[in-house]
Design an enzyme around this catalytic site. Structure first.
Site, PDB file in Angstrom:
ATOM      1  N   LEU A 193      -2.068   2.380  18.425  1.00 38.62           N
ATOM      2  CA  LEU A 193      -1.574   3.703  18.791  1.00 38.62           C
ATOM      3  C   LEU A 193      -2.154   4.138  20.134  1.00 38.62           C
ATOM      4  O   LEU A 193      -3.273   3.783  20.495  1.00 38.62           O
ATOM      5  CB  LEU A 193      -1.964   4.721  17.723  1.00 38.62           C
ATOM      6  CG  LEU A 193      -1.401   4.465  16.316  1.00 38.62           C
ATOM      7  CD1 LEU A 193      -1.929   5.525  15.355  1.00 38.62           C
ATOM      8  CD2 LEU A 193       0.118   4.467  16.322  1.00 38.62           C
ATOM      9  N   ASN A 210       0.834  -1.211   0.000  1.00 40.15           N
ATOM     10  CA  ASN A 210       0.000   0.000   0.000  1.00 40.15           C
ATOM     11  C   ASN A 210       0.867   1.259   0.000  1.00 40.15           C
ATOM     12  O   ASN A 210       0.508   2.268  -0.616  1.00 40.15           O
ATOM     13  CB  ASN A 210      -0.944   0.007   1.200  1.00 40.15           C
ATOM     14  CG  ASN A 210      -2.191  -0.826   0.948  1.00 40.15           C
ATOM     15  OD1 ASN A 210      -2.757  -0.803  -0.136  1.00 40.15           O
ATOM     16  ND2 ASN A 210      -2.630  -1.575   1.943  1.00 40.15           N
ATOM     17  N   HIS A 228      -8.502  -1.355   6.489  1.00 37.58           N
ATOM     18  CA  HIS A 228      -8.729  -2.646   7.149  1.00 37.58           C
ATOM     19  C   HIS A 228      -9.388  -3.609   6.166  1.00 37.58           C
ATOM     20  O   HIS A 228     -10.314  -3.220   5.440  1.00 37.58           O
ATOM     21  CB  HIS A 228      -9.626  -2.446   8.380  1.00 37.58           C
ATOM     22  CG  HIS A 228      -9.854  -3.702   9.154  1.00 37.58           C
ATOM     23  ND1 HIS A 228      -8.894  -4.242   9.990  1.00 37.58           N
ATOM     24  CD2 HIS A 228     -10.927  -4.541   9.222  1.00 37.58           C
ATOM     25  CE1 HIS A 228      -9.373  -5.358  10.525  1.00 37.58           C
ATOM     26  NE2 HIS A 228     -10.593  -5.560  10.075  1.00 37.58           N
TER      27      HIS A 228
END
Length: 205
Positions: free
Chosen positions: A96, A16, A112
């Site tokens: 995170l 990606n 996702h």
């Protein structure tokens, strides 16, 4: 108005990341450029991709820090130094903390491999196949402090064929990801994304 600058967080192969970089070079990222790669695995293949593309990278090993918050504070310093407008998670395998989530609220997105809220977390493709759903797909969403729980920006559905394997369906998913993620980033670069509560709208110019 300067160039819209993104940082990509990745931990692995970087397909990606590559797609985003190629879109930027082709002028298909809404005027955005990748200002920085952030990677928690200095030996990951994505690092080599960044080097070949001439994109700066901040590489770190989490075990060298006392806490997640400690290395995230250093990451925020790097993001600010590079003038980053949008943080793009692309196969970053760490949750995170508030340090980044709060600092970049509304400017922090993830992709996702399922149609959220179905099949959050790890191995979403395997989860979908095991459950027997007939359609799954890809979701781009804002990141909050939950596990894949942030407001949804865009989704693409992918039918699951009879006899589909994790490997074959993963290929289909990744192909869609490489198309959808650059498109969504271009929306941000063009100022077209608006977030109100959990509702995300994308304006047309």
């Amino acid at each position: 108005m300067g160039v819209y600058r993104i940082a990509v967080f990745a931990s692995g192969e970087g397909s990606n990341f590559q797609a985003l970089a190629e879109a930027a070079n082709a002028g298909k990222l809404g005027g955005a450029e990748i200002a920085l790669l952030v990677c928690d695995k200095p030996s990951a293949p994505v690092v080599g991709r960044a080097e070949r593309l001439g994109i700066p990278a901040f590489l770190f090993k989490p075990k060298d820090y006392d806490s997640r918050e400690a290395y995230e504070r250093e990451i925020v310093e790097k993001l600010e130094a590079h003038g980053v407008d949008l943080v793009v998670l692309a196969g970053y395998m760490r949750l995170l903390t508030h340090v980044i989530v709060e600092k970049y609220a509304g400017r922090l997105i993830n992709i996702h491999p399922s149609l959220l809220p179905a099949f959050p977390g790890k191995d979403a493709i395997g989860q979908a196949l095991a459950y027997g759903v007939k359609v799954s797909g890809v979701t781009v969403h804002f990141v909050d402090e939950g596990m894949d729980t942030g407001p949804i920006i865009a989704q693409a559905a992918i039918p699951i064929a009879s006899g589909e394997t994790s490997e074959s369906f993963a290929e289909a998913v990744h192909a869609v990801e490489r198309e959808l993620y650059p498109e969504v980033v271009s929306w941000f670069a063009q100022g077209r994304v608006k977030l109100e509560g959990r509702q995300v709208t994308v304006s047309n110019f």
